[in-house]
Design a protein around this motif. Structure first.
Motif, PDB file in Angstrom:
ATOM      1  N   LEU A  65       0.482  -1.089  -0.335  1.00 15.04           N
ATOM      2  CA  LEU A  65       0.154   0.016  -0.151  1.00 15.04           C
ATOM      3  C   LEU A  65       0.791   1.136   0.093  1.00 15.04           C
ATOM      4  N   PRO A  66       0.950   2.229  -0.135  1.00 14.71           N
ATOM      5  CA  PRO A  66       1.282   3.773  -0.301  1.00 14.71           C
ATOM      6  C   PRO A  66       1.580   3.917   1.306  1.00 14.71           C
ATOM      7  N   GLY A  67       2.757   4.366   1.229  1.00 17.74           N
ATOM      8  CA  GLY A  67       3.299   4.923   2.404  1.00 17.74           C
ATOM      9  C   GLY A  67       2.087   6.563   3.316  1.00 17.74           C
ATOM     10  N   THR A  68       1.347   5.624   3.952  1.00 10.99           N
ATOM     11  CA  THR A  68       0.739   6.799   4.822  1.00 10.99           C
ATOM     12  C   THR A  68       1.086   6.830   6.297  1.00 10.99           C
ATOM     13  N   TYR A  69       0.285   8.000   6.727  1.00 12.48           N
ATOM     14  CA  TYR A  69       0.242   8.062   8.248  1.00 12.48           C
ATOM     15  C   TYR A  69      -0.588   8.143   8.773  1.00 12.48           C
ATOM     16  N   SER A  70      -1.634   8.298   7.986  1.00 11.59           N
ATOM     17  CA  SER A  70      -3.136   7.650   8.854  1.00 11.59           C
ATOM     18  C   SER A  70      -4.469   6.985   7.669  1.00 11.59           C
ATOM     19  N   LEU A  71      -5.152   7.489   8.036  1.00 15.53           N
ATOM     20  CA  LEU A  71      -6.791   7.576   7.317  1.00 15.53           C
ATOM     21  C   LEU A  71      -7.870   7.984   6.840  1.00 15.53           C
ATOM     22  N   THR A  72      -6.708   9.196   7.021  1.00 16.51           N
ATOM     23  CA  THR A  72      -8.230  10.125   6.391  1.00 16.51           C
ATOM     24  C   THR A  72      -8.242  10.535   5.011  1.00 16.51           C
TER      25      THR A  72
END
Ligand SMILES: Nc1nc2c(ncn2[C@@H]2O[C@H](COP(=O)(O)OP(=O)(O)O)[C@@H](O)[C@H]2O)c(=O)[nH]1
Lengths: 677, 239
Positions: A65-72
């Motif tokens: 999955l793409p690198g993300t900090y959260s799921l907002t």
């Protein structure tokens, strides 16, 4: 049939999620051996990587999955991640975390757990923890979070089998979404919203929906509305504003703060000795003190870029020349051999001028691309690239682009093809698109032979000045086009996207990581852009060959006829003869071919200079160079623009736009020049 | 007025106006989308508006305003904007609720109350622009802390008294504790919050880029770079 069923039961669908720089790609490569299928997420230009591997009797299907900090709903990346984990039939989501920074890294995992996703927590970079003598009580963590925990060291390949075992063991777990206690008031509000949502048919758990509605998450509001629960949205809004007054904060802040409170309490209970902030950053800080220093920052950046540039285009150039010569030799030898066995001329030409030069035109770029991306991946993995963006951001901001577009701009002077590919690190789609669209105007090194030929004949005494003006013109057109696009094209409008960028700690990259990344880019280029380049070359060959009675690329071939047809169009620009138009057409394959075409059409090296002097004046020579600079990206650039934007619309747009701009500029130069002289 | 528009017709008129501001031409389906209704309802409403002489609409063509209609639509639009401003900018409710409640207030409040509300909004706007009155500022402070600010009128604003300032004003090496993130920056606020910029977190300005912007802050043990533009939105208390 039964067979298929059995294998199906043994396939485990796994997704890797995590913050950028948590080591996700390293884990992915270690698991799959680096063999990945690279594509796009549907409808967007975000890269999607999939790979497979076998372990015991199971077949694992891994999606990165793409690198993300959260799921907002902040960025496409986050939306992709959220949609994928909720709407796809996944067995396990592995949450890869940088265990040296659990405070922030656990946030994403907690979001997954609240969503009720079957997760495995991977505490990566365990080697660094060990060095720092930090202990994590994983048993306790498992209990508190209700999800299995493994420790890995991706670069040392430690803990990978445990990870695989854990995935197998937890794949059929029955999951209860994690419940964080948000405190009495908020819990009451959640309850009210939950009641109003009763029997909603959504892939998300009801409690999760309620919390997100209270947070004011736009995507979830849309989703709930779409399912006909307008009233719940209102209830949430009402509860939200009621509570806000009491808290003194909006509910979004309040809820996120409590979530962080929860994470903090987990860390307090499970991690022994959290090293102090200062302690764990010293080495990185020292390097940063130099690399982003007020006086040294920009010179260091310039030096690194210059080195990259030099090595890429000189060393790459040597290989490229070699490949060029090789394919040239191959084409010639095939022609001779074909002649000796009596193959008809057109077939020989198809093989020599068409297929072999087509393949050659693709491979010629390969060394440059490989060397360049080896450098860039190295700098990226070290952690320098975000510093470069940090240092250059303000300068680029002035022309409406983020700091990260500086590198593609500069690389464009070498070759627009890898430059456009390097725009991929820009996270905002809008900024990335803009960076790609203006890149072809940066004068690449393939245009240089054209300038050299003309300035050598017409501007002997001030060659340098003329060259300089051409380069500046390219930059000016790029910058002004950026401004123009930003103010007219709805999709590109608006201010530069906000900069919220992590500066990761410096790390020593692994050879494997860098080479896998480099090879991925090379392979992609061959596969996606390569086909377009090849097709383009063959098309030009067809035009230059038919009708077969004519000599290759002569006045009576299709290309000659097209040249003749368009030649009058170039009267205002000062070069209304068919040879110029044909040279420009050939130049689409690669700009330097313009030179060779003139050579062929004006009969050999010796006669060339005399004929050019006959056809061109210094002024029309200059306007022709302006045209060559701007008129159309070469076929390879068009290929990668298509590859990177994933859209024929943008590709066609920029091709047409540059053609118009090239013609207009050449005409303006010629007309204004005629008045002045 | 020789005509009285019903509530929903007003909404249609306003909707058409909004669409006409965004698009060159107004099509039925745009109106339906804006109002979130089905096409037949739009057709009915348009028929009534045509009868009242507010718009003209031939079958299969675009919708255009008559002069009378345009004036009326502008009036409704301005009124809507003011009420929205009152809710969003002065009271500080979220954009979404402001939109919703503005809509309700327009229809349910008496005309004279609405007029006063408009005046009040204008007054507040002016006073915060001119900076004469500390009213708007004090109200914000009250909303965020629940306390009435102690004020000395001689110097500085309320902010100074409480030692609160935007993160962008911290110098290199200085630390602050996050108090809140300003509203009105859309999804960026959520992004900053989820990256750990929640009230109570301590941040330290570690570096400033060579050209003076962006800055690099240490937060939750990692380095984050922000432009001053973004840092301005984060209010900290100096420590
Ligand atoms: N010491 C150490 N470094 C690691 C580990 N895993 C990844 N890295 C390094 O961390 C950096 C970021 O890793 P990468 O896989 O690119 O992160 P991604 O952004 O999550 O894909 C690279 O320089 C890796 O070499 C680990 O377990 N230990």
């Amino acid at each position: 049939m039964t067979n298929a069923l059995i294998t199906k039961g043994k396939t485990i669908n796994v997704a890797l999620a995590g913050n950028p720089n948590a080591g996700k790609s390293t884990i992915f490569n270690a698991l799959t051996g680096g063999r990945a299928h690279v594509g796009n997420w549907p409808g967007v230009t975000v890269e999607k990587k999939e790979g497979r591997f076998k372990y015991k009797e199971y077949e694992f299907l891994v999606t990165d999955l793409p690198g993300t900090y959260s799921l907002t709903a902040y960025s496409i990346d986050e939306r992709i991640a959220r949609d994928y984990v909720t709407k796809e039939k996944l067995d396990v989501v592995v949450s890869v975390t940088d265990s040296t920074n659990l405070e922030r890294n656990l946030y994403l995992l907690v979001s997954f757990l609240e969503l009720g996703v079957n997760s495995v927590l991977d505490l990566n970079m365990a080697d660094i923890l060990e060095q720092r003598k930090v202990r994590v009580n994983t048993k306790k963590m498992e209990e508190l979070l209700g999800t299995p925990v493994v420790m890995t060291s991706a670069t040392k390949k430690a803990g990978l089998n445990e990870l695989k075992e854990m995935i197998i063991r937890s794949k059929d777990r029955k999951i209860q979404p994690l419940r964080i206690d948000y405190g009495k008031e908020i819990e009451e509000a959640i309850k009210k919203v939950k009641e109003s949502l009763s029997s909603i048919n959504s892939p998300y758990p009801v409690r999760f929906l309620s919390i997100k509605l209270l947070e004011g998450d736009i995507e979830i509001i849309k989703e709930v509305r779409g399912l006909g629960y307008e009233r719940s949205v209102e209830v949430a809004m009402h509860e939200g504003s009621r509570l806000e007054i009491g808290f003194g904060y909006d509910l979004e802040t309040e809820i996120i703060e409590r979530r962080y409170g929860f994470i903090e309490s987990i860390i307090r209970q499970c991690v022994r000795r959290v090293p102090t902030i200062e302690e764990k950053l010293t080495v990185s800080d020292k390097i940063d003190g130099i690399v982003t220093n007020k006086w040294l920052g920009i010179p260091i950046f310039a030096f690194l870029l210059w080195t990259t540039f030099q090595l890429t285009f000189t060393v790459g150039g040597i290989f490229a020349d070699f490949i060029d010569t090789f394919f040239g030799w191959l084409a010639e030898s095939s022609a001779i051999w074909f002649a000796s066995i009596g193959v008809p001329g057109w077939l020989s030409s198809l093989v020599g001028d068409g297929i072999i030069s087509g393949v050659g035109a693709v491979f010629v770029f390969l060394p440059t691309i490989l060397i360049l991306f080896a450098f860039l991946s190295f700098l990226e993995d070290v952690g320098y690239m975000s510093r470069a963006a940090f240092v250059m951001d303000k300068a680029m901001h002035a022309i409406g682009l983020p700091g990260k577009s500086f590198i593609p701009m500069i690389l464009g002077f070498g070759c627009n093809v890898p430059a456009i590919m390097s725009a991929r690190t820009i996270s905002s789609e809008k900024d990335r698109l803009l960076t790609i669209l203006i890149n072809p105007f940066i004068s690449c090194s393939a245009r240089l032979p054209v300038y050299v030929m003309f300035t050598g004949i017409f501007f002997k005494s001030n060659q340098g000045v003329v060259l300089f003006t051409l380069y500046m013109l390219g930059i000016a057109v790029a910058v002004l086009s950026a401004k123009l696009f930003k103010s007219t094209i709805p999709k590109l409008k608006g201010p530069v996207s906000p900069l919220v960028m992590e500066l990761p700690p410096y790390r020593i990259p692994t050879l494997k990581g860098v080479s896998i990344h480099t090879w991925e880019r090379g392979r992609e280029f061959l596969k996606k852009a390569g086909t377009i380049i090849f097709a383009g070359v063959i098309l030009i060959w067809l035009l230059a060959t038919f009708p077969m009675s004519s000599e290759y690329a002569s006045e009576t071939t299709l290309i000659g006829l097209i040249g003749k047809f368009f030649a009058p169009l170039f009267r205002p620009a000062g070069f209304p003869f068919w040879q110029a138009a044909v040279a420009l057409l050939f130049g689409i394959i690669a700009k330097e071919i313009v030179v060779g075409t003139f050579g062929t059409l004006f009969g050999g090296e010796g006669a060339l200079s005399a004929s050019l002097l006959k056809y061109f004046t210094p002024l029309s020579a200059y306007s022709f160079m302006v045209m060559s600079l701007l008129y159309i990206p070469c076929i390879a650039a068009i290929g990668v623009i298509y590859r990177e934007t994933n859209s024929w619309k943008w590709t066609t747009f920029i091709t047409a736009y540059s053609l118009v701009i090239g013609w207009v500029m050449a005409t303006v130069v010629y007309q204004v020049g005629s008045l002045l002289i | 007025m020789e005509y009285a528009l019903s509530e929903s017709l007003e909404d249609y008129l306003l909707g058409i106006f909004v669409v006409s501001k965004q698009n060159k031409v107004v099509r039925l389906k745009d109106i339906a989308k804006e109002r979130q209704v089905k096409l037949p309802s739009v057709v009915n409403a348009l028929k009534e508006l045509v009868e009242k002489g507010l718009i003209s609409h031939e079958r299969y063509s675009y919708v255009t305003f008559t002069d009378k209609g345009l004036n009326e639509a502008k009036r409704l639009y301005d009124r809507h904007k003011t009420v929205f401003k009152f809710l969003y900018e002065i009271l500080g409710v979220t954009e979404f609720i402001a939109e919703k409640d503005a809509h309700r207030m327009e229809h349910d409040l008496t005309a004279s109350t609405l007029d006063l509300l408009t005046k009040f909004t204008e007054f507040m706007e002016m006073s915060s622009k001119i900076g004469e009155s500390r009213f708007p500022e004090q109200f914000k402070y009250f909303m965020e802390t629940g306390k009435f600010p102690e004020i000395k009128y001689e110097e500085g604003g309320v902010m100074e008294k409480t030692k609160e300032k935007p993160l962008s004003e911290l110098k290199r090496g200085e630390s602050g504790k996050i108090v809140r993130i300003k509203k009105g920056i859309g999804a960026l606020k959520g992004k900053l919050l989820t990256m750990g910029a929640v009230p109570g977190t301590v941040v330290k300005v570690k570096k400033v880029a060579p050209l003076g912007d962006p800055i690099d802050i240490l937060i939750l043990g990692y380095h984050l770079s922000l432009r001053k533009e973004e840092a301005e939105k984060i209010i900290v208390q100096e420590i």
